[in-house]
Design an enzyme around this catalytic site. Structure first.
Site, PDB file in Angstrom:
ATOM      1  CG  ASP A  18      -2.039   1.011   1.130  1.00 28.20           C
ATOM      2  OD1 ASP A  18      -2.317   1.471   0.010  1.00 28.20           O
ATOM      3  OD2 ASP A  18      -2.626   1.344   2.165  1.00 28.20           O
ATOM      4  CG  HIS A  35      -0.168   1.585  -9.327  1.00 30.19           C
ATOM      5  ND1 HIS A  35      -0.374   1.397  -7.985  1.00 30.19           N
ATOM      6  CD2 HIS A  35      -1.288   2.208  -9.792  1.00 30.19           C
ATOM      7  CE1 HIS A  35      -1.570   1.870  -7.649  1.00 30.19           C
ATOM      8  NE2 HIS A  35      -2.141   2.375  -8.724  1.00 30.19           N
ATOM      9  CG  LEU A 129       9.344 -17.468  -3.401  1.00 33.29           C
ATOM     10  CD1 LEU A 129       9.372 -17.539  -1.871  1.00 33.29           C
ATOM     11  CD2 LEU A 129       9.714 -16.053  -3.863  1.00 33.29           C
TER      12      LEU A 129
HETATM   13  C1  FPP Z   1      -2.054   0.026  -3.377  1.00 33.97           C
HETATM   14  O1  FPP Z   1      -1.580   1.351  -3.296  1.00 33.97           O
HETATM   15  C2  FPP Z   1      -1.410  -0.663  -4.504  1.00 33.97           C
HETATM   16  C3  FPP Z   1      -2.059  -1.212  -5.556  1.00 33.97           C
HETATM   17  C4  FPP Z   1      -3.529  -1.175  -5.710  1.00 33.97           C
HETATM   18  C5  FPP Z   1      -1.326  -1.820  -6.679  1.00 33.97           C
HETATM   19  C6  FPP Z   1      -0.143  -2.674  -6.318  1.00 33.97           C
HETATM   20  C7  FPP Z   1       0.575  -3.030  -7.557  1.00 33.97           C
HETATM   21  C8  FPP Z   1       1.907  -3.023  -7.714  1.00 33.97           C
HETATM   22  C9  FPP Z   1       2.873  -2.744  -6.650  1.00 33.97           C
HETATM   23  C10 FPP Z   1       2.432  -3.254  -9.067  1.00 33.97           C
HETATM   24  C11 FPP Z   1       2.897  -4.520  -9.546  1.00 33.97           C
HETATM   25  C12 FPP Z   1       2.754  -5.766  -8.814  1.00 33.97           C
HETATM   26  C13 FPP Z   1       3.041  -6.984  -9.361  1.00 33.97           C
HETATM   27  C14 FPP Z   1       3.134  -8.151  -8.452  1.00 33.97           C
HETATM   28  C15 FPP Z   1       3.262  -7.226 -10.800  1.00 33.97           C
HETATM   29  P1  FPP Z   1      -2.609   2.566  -3.429  1.00 33.97           P
HETATM   30  O2  FPP Z   1      -2.720   2.896  -4.867  1.00 33.97           O
HETATM   31  O3  FPP Z   1      -3.880   2.209  -2.741  1.00 33.97           O
HETATM   32  O4  FPP Z   1      -1.842   3.680  -2.640  1.00 33.97           O
HETATM   33  P2  FPP Z   1      -2.460   4.883  -1.808  1.00 33.97           P
HETATM   34  O5  FPP Z   1      -3.073   4.278  -0.556  1.00 33.97           O
HETATM   35  O6  FPP Z   1      -1.276   5.732  -1.493  1.00 33.97           O
HETATM   36  O7  FPP Z   1      -3.473   5.571  -2.679  1.00 33.97           O
END
Ligand code: FPP
Length: 247
Positions: A18, A35, A129
């Protein structure tokens, strides 16, 4: 060389990644840039877990609820999953990683569904893994889909309701065959489970980091592992045990 895991090393680490959006906003960038930056700690965690002999790593990449985000963000995330898979698959395979995707596949773009299936088939025989990426995943969805499978068995007469045990139920969940999560890490400073792996985290130690996911570095993972090593795990008993499987 893979170090043998000690009793103080979790067998299964689950991570809620997050803080990407806030990381991007702090830099005046689009959320999609956050992201994308989140791929760096993804790679780091895979490498570190493999190196330390952690058996399984499960990453929460896109929740059932994330479909409610603006179409542009959803589209860019789907594109990022596709791109990351195309770029990283062969390296993961060479490292012996067994890759699986958990979540409601039917809701994903058809091209991504096909890529997920191909990546799983390519790495299915690997003994390193166990890497699970949760996409279109929710803990409640998982419990419902497992219940539906068991209900079908009951209605066909193949299973008696009284024979539904914890083990039978767990065998229908998305993480069947993967040990229960020992350590759940959530970055981004929120103290919530947010519908991740509800059944599988029954006895997980919970570790919350204020770090925004793109900034999550080896030292942060080490801090989480050091926290885990100090925990006395009793699984409802009175003396410490090291694994739920032995309980
Ligand atoms: C939450 O942060 C994150 C996500 C919804 C996306 C997570 C995806 C990745 C890290 C990219 C790639 C992953 C793989 C395994 C290929 P948020 O957007 O809710 O952050 P915020 O709370 O600051 O708004």
């Amino acid at each position: 060389m893979v170090a043998p895991a000690s009793k103080l090393t979790p067998r299964h680490i689950a991570i809620t990644m997050d803080g990407n959006g806030r990381w991007a906003a702090a830099r005046g960038l689009a959320r999609s840039a956050g992201h994308r930056a989140g791929l760096t700690p993804v790679r780091m965690c895979i490498e570190e877990c493999a190196r330390r002999g952690v058996e399984a790593l499960t990453l929460f990449a896109f929740s059932s609820e994330n479909w409610g985000r603006p179409a542009q963000e959803v589209g860019s995330l789907m594109g990022l999953f596709l791109e990351a898979l195309e770029r990283e698959l062969e390296e993961l395979h060479a490292k012996g990683v067994r890759l699986r995707f958990i979540g409601e596949r039917r809701d994903l773009p058809v091209r991504l569904q096909a890529r997920f299936a191909a990546a799983e088939a390519r790495t299915a025989g690997n003994g390193g893994l166990k890497l699970q990426v949760a996409v279109s995943y929710g803990g409640r969805w998982d419990i419902i889909q497992a219940t539906q499978k068991l209900a079908k068995e009951c209605s066909s007469g193949a299973l008696r309701p009284e024979d539904i045990s914890e083990a039978r139920f767990a065998a229908q969940l998305a993480l069947a065959g993967v040990p229960p999560a020992d350590l759940l890490i959530r970055t981004g400073g929120e103290y919530r489970v947010s519908n991740f792996l509800l059944w599988d985290i029954a006895y997980a130690e919970l570790y919350f980091s204020a770090r925004l996911w793109p900034d999550f570095a080896v030292a942060d993972l080490e801090e989480a592992l050091a926290f885990f090593a100090t925990r006395e795990r009793r699984f409802g008993h009175t003396v410490a045990r090291h694994s739920a499987a032995k309980a």
